[in-house]
Design an enzyme around this catalytic site. Structure first.
Site, PDB file in Angstrom:
ATOM      1  N   ASP A  52       0.834  -1.207   0.000  1.00  0.00           N
ATOM      2  CA  ASP A  52       0.000   0.000   0.000  1.00  0.00           C
ATOM      3  C   ASP A  52       0.871   1.260   0.000  1.00  0.00           C
ATOM      4  O   ASP A  52       0.364   2.382  -0.065  1.00  0.00           O
ATOM      5  CB  ASP A  52      -1.010  -0.008   1.147  1.00  0.00           C
ATOM      6  CG  ASP A  52      -0.351   0.006   2.513  1.00  0.00           C
ATOM      7  OD1 ASP A  52       0.895  -0.067   2.595  1.00  0.00           O
ATOM      8  OD2 ASP A  52      -1.103   0.083   3.516  1.00  0.00           O
ATOM      9  N   SER A  53       2.202   1.065   0.018  1.00  0.00           N
ATOM     10  CA  SER A  53       3.104   2.200  -0.224  1.00  0.00           C
ATOM     11  C   SER A  53       2.798   2.833  -1.575  1.00  0.00           C
ATOM     12  O   SER A  53       3.226   3.951  -1.861  1.00  0.00           O
ATOM     13  CB  SER A  53       4.570   1.735  -0.184  1.00  0.00           C
ATOM     14  OG  SER A  53       4.760   0.594  -0.990  1.00  0.00           O
ATOM     15  N   ASP A  91      -0.928  -6.384  -0.193  1.00  0.00           N
ATOM     16  CA  ASP A  91      -1.307  -5.714   1.062  1.00  0.00           C
ATOM     17  C   ASP A  91      -2.817  -5.586   1.231  1.00  0.00           C
ATOM     18  O   ASP A  91      -3.545  -5.344   0.262  1.00  0.00           O
ATOM     19  CB  ASP A  91      -0.739  -4.278   1.060  1.00  0.00           C
ATOM     20  CG  ASP A  91       0.402  -4.108   2.049  1.00  0.00           C
ATOM     21  OD1 ASP A  91       0.567  -4.971   2.929  1.00  0.00           O
ATOM     22  OD2 ASP A  91       1.131  -3.103   1.916  1.00  0.00           O
ATOM     23  N   LYS A 120      -0.859  -9.487   3.129  1.00  0.00           N
ATOM     24  CA  LYS A 120      -0.118  -8.899   4.259  1.00  0.00           C
ATOM     25  C   LYS A 120      -1.030  -7.924   4.980  1.00  0.00           C
ATOM     26  O   LYS A 120      -1.739  -7.142   4.323  1.00  0.00           O
ATOM     27  CB  LYS A 120       1.145  -8.178   3.763  1.00  0.00           C
ATOM     28  CG  LYS A 120       1.907  -7.488   4.900  1.00  0.00           C
ATOM     29  CD  LYS A 120       3.309  -7.092   4.499  1.00  0.00           C
ATOM     30  CE  LYS A 120       3.419  -5.796   3.744  1.00  0.00           C
ATOM     31  NZ  LYS A 120       2.890  -4.617   4.464  1.00  0.00           N
ATOM     32  N   GLU A 122      -1.302  -5.170   8.415  1.00  0.00           N
ATOM     33  CA  GLU A 122      -0.659  -4.470   9.528  1.00  0.00           C
ATOM     34  C   GLU A 122      -1.477  -4.684  10.794  1.00  0.00           C
ATOM     35  O   GLU A 122      -2.696  -4.778  10.740  1.00  0.00           O
ATOM     36  CB  GLU A 122      -0.567  -2.968   9.227  1.00  0.00           C
ATOM     37  CG  GLU A 122       0.447  -2.659   8.155  1.00  0.00           C
ATOM     38  CD  GLU A 122       0.605  -1.164   7.911  1.00  0.00           C
ATOM     39  OE1 GLU A 122       0.294  -0.358   8.806  1.00  0.00           O
ATOM     40  OE2 GLU A 122       1.052  -0.819   6.801  1.00  0.00           O
ATOM     41  N   GLU A 189       9.138  -3.989  10.533  1.00  0.00           N
ATOM     42  CA  GLU A 189       9.587  -2.723   9.942  1.00  0.00           C
ATOM     43  C   GLU A 189      10.147  -1.807  11.028  1.00  0.00           C
ATOM     44  O   GLU A 189       9.492  -1.575  12.066  1.00  0.00           O
ATOM     45  CB  GLU A 189       8.416  -2.028   9.215  1.00  0.00           C
ATOM     46  CG  GLU A 189       8.825  -0.684   8.623  1.00  0.00           C
ATOM     47  CD  GLU A 189       7.853  -0.114   7.601  1.00  0.00           C
ATOM     48  OE1 GLU A 189       6.849  -0.780   7.264  1.00  0.00           O
ATOM     49  OE2 GLU A 189       8.107   1.018   7.136  1.00  0.00           O
TER      50      GLU A 189
END
Ligand code: KIV
Length: 272
Positions: A52-53, A91, A120, A122, A189
């Site tokens: 999602d960067s 993501d 993925k 968070e 991270e």
């Protein structure tokens, strides 16, 4: 010494676990389109992440928060067309995991539409139930802990996590619970190298690091940092591989080689 070469078979989760057992490192990179995905696949990048960067490096937002499931699916489909052998990880964007049912529906759609082998997400302890649910329905999960860019406002900025005694203990405990809940991978991270090393040794599942030192099982970078086109100041843990290479393809290969030979990350890319 390892020299980067094309992958000779489709990368799977059991294969990444085998690499961990053998103490062999693996290389991961973010991609958002077909052309770069093809280059990465050809250059031996084992894991390609549609991160999602993309909200920041592709769309130009200040954070990753505006990224939607539809954006992720669009880029995921493009990347997927470029991959033959690399494992595709995608993501789960901000706001896509607000209930167990929503997480399951969104993750299932992402897997169906992009062919992702892993999603993925968070979230540490708050997402344990989600990891359990997705895992129960056969959706492989990589849990992302440490610095979580989707929590930027709660964390009050992008900072190294787990530096003090209590938060380090908490992160180790969370990592164990995430593994117990059925996660297949863990991503750390911006975590001090010593803590990331301990967590990597503690877990049976492979651990991927970004700004987490040299001892994680795999390393990941954002493509724009690796090719030196980060719009603002690049993070201190990243490296511009274009400075020593004359094409994007050789820069990506040099990154894979450096990860495999444990020359990246160097001490200057690590936190204490
Ligand atoms: O979105 C992303 O690119 C990521 C990487 C920083 C690991 O999560």
């Amino acid at each position: 010494m390892y020299v980067s070469k094309p992958l000779d078979k489709k990368i799977t989760l059991p294969y990444l676990r085998k690499l961990k057992k053998q103490g062999e490192k693996f290389a991961c990179l973010t991609a958002y389109d077909y052309s770069f995905a093809r280059l990465m696949d050809k250059s031996g990048v084992e894991v390609v992440l549609v991160g999602d960067s993309l909200g920041m490096v592709i769309q130009g937002h200040e954070t990753t928060l505006p990224v939607t499931v539809e954006h992720i699916e669009y880029h995921g489909q493009a990347v997927s067309r470029g991959l033959e052998k690399s494992l595709l990880m995608v993501d789960m964007p901000f706001g896509s995991l607000n209930s167990q049912q929503q997480a399951l529906d969104n993750a299932s759609q992402i897997v169906k539409k992009t062919g992702a082998q892993v999603v993925k997400l968070e979230g540490g302890i708050t997402q344990i139930k989600t990891v359990e649910t997705l895992s129960k329905y056969n959706i492989p999960v990589c849990a992302h802990v440490g610095l979580q860019p989707q929590s930027v406002h709660k964390m009050g900025g992008y900072r190294v996590q787990g530096r003090d005694h209590d938060s380090a203990i908490e992160m180790k405990d969370t990592a164990l619970q995430i593994q117990e809940a059925g996660a297949d991978l863990l991503l750390l991270e911006c975590v001090p190298e010593a803590l990331a090393t301990e967590i990597t040794q503690l877990l049976q599942i492979p651990v991927i690091g970004i700004g987490a030192g040299a001892n994680c099982d795999g390393q990941i970078l954002v493509l724009q940092d690796l090719i030196g086109i980060t719009p603002d100041r690049p993070p201190s843990f990243s490296k511009n591989f274009m400075l020593e290479n004359d094409s994007i393809e050789t820069a990506i290969s040099a990154y894979v080689t450096a990860v495999k030979n444990k020359t990246f990350p160097a001490a200057s890319h690590c936190f204490s």
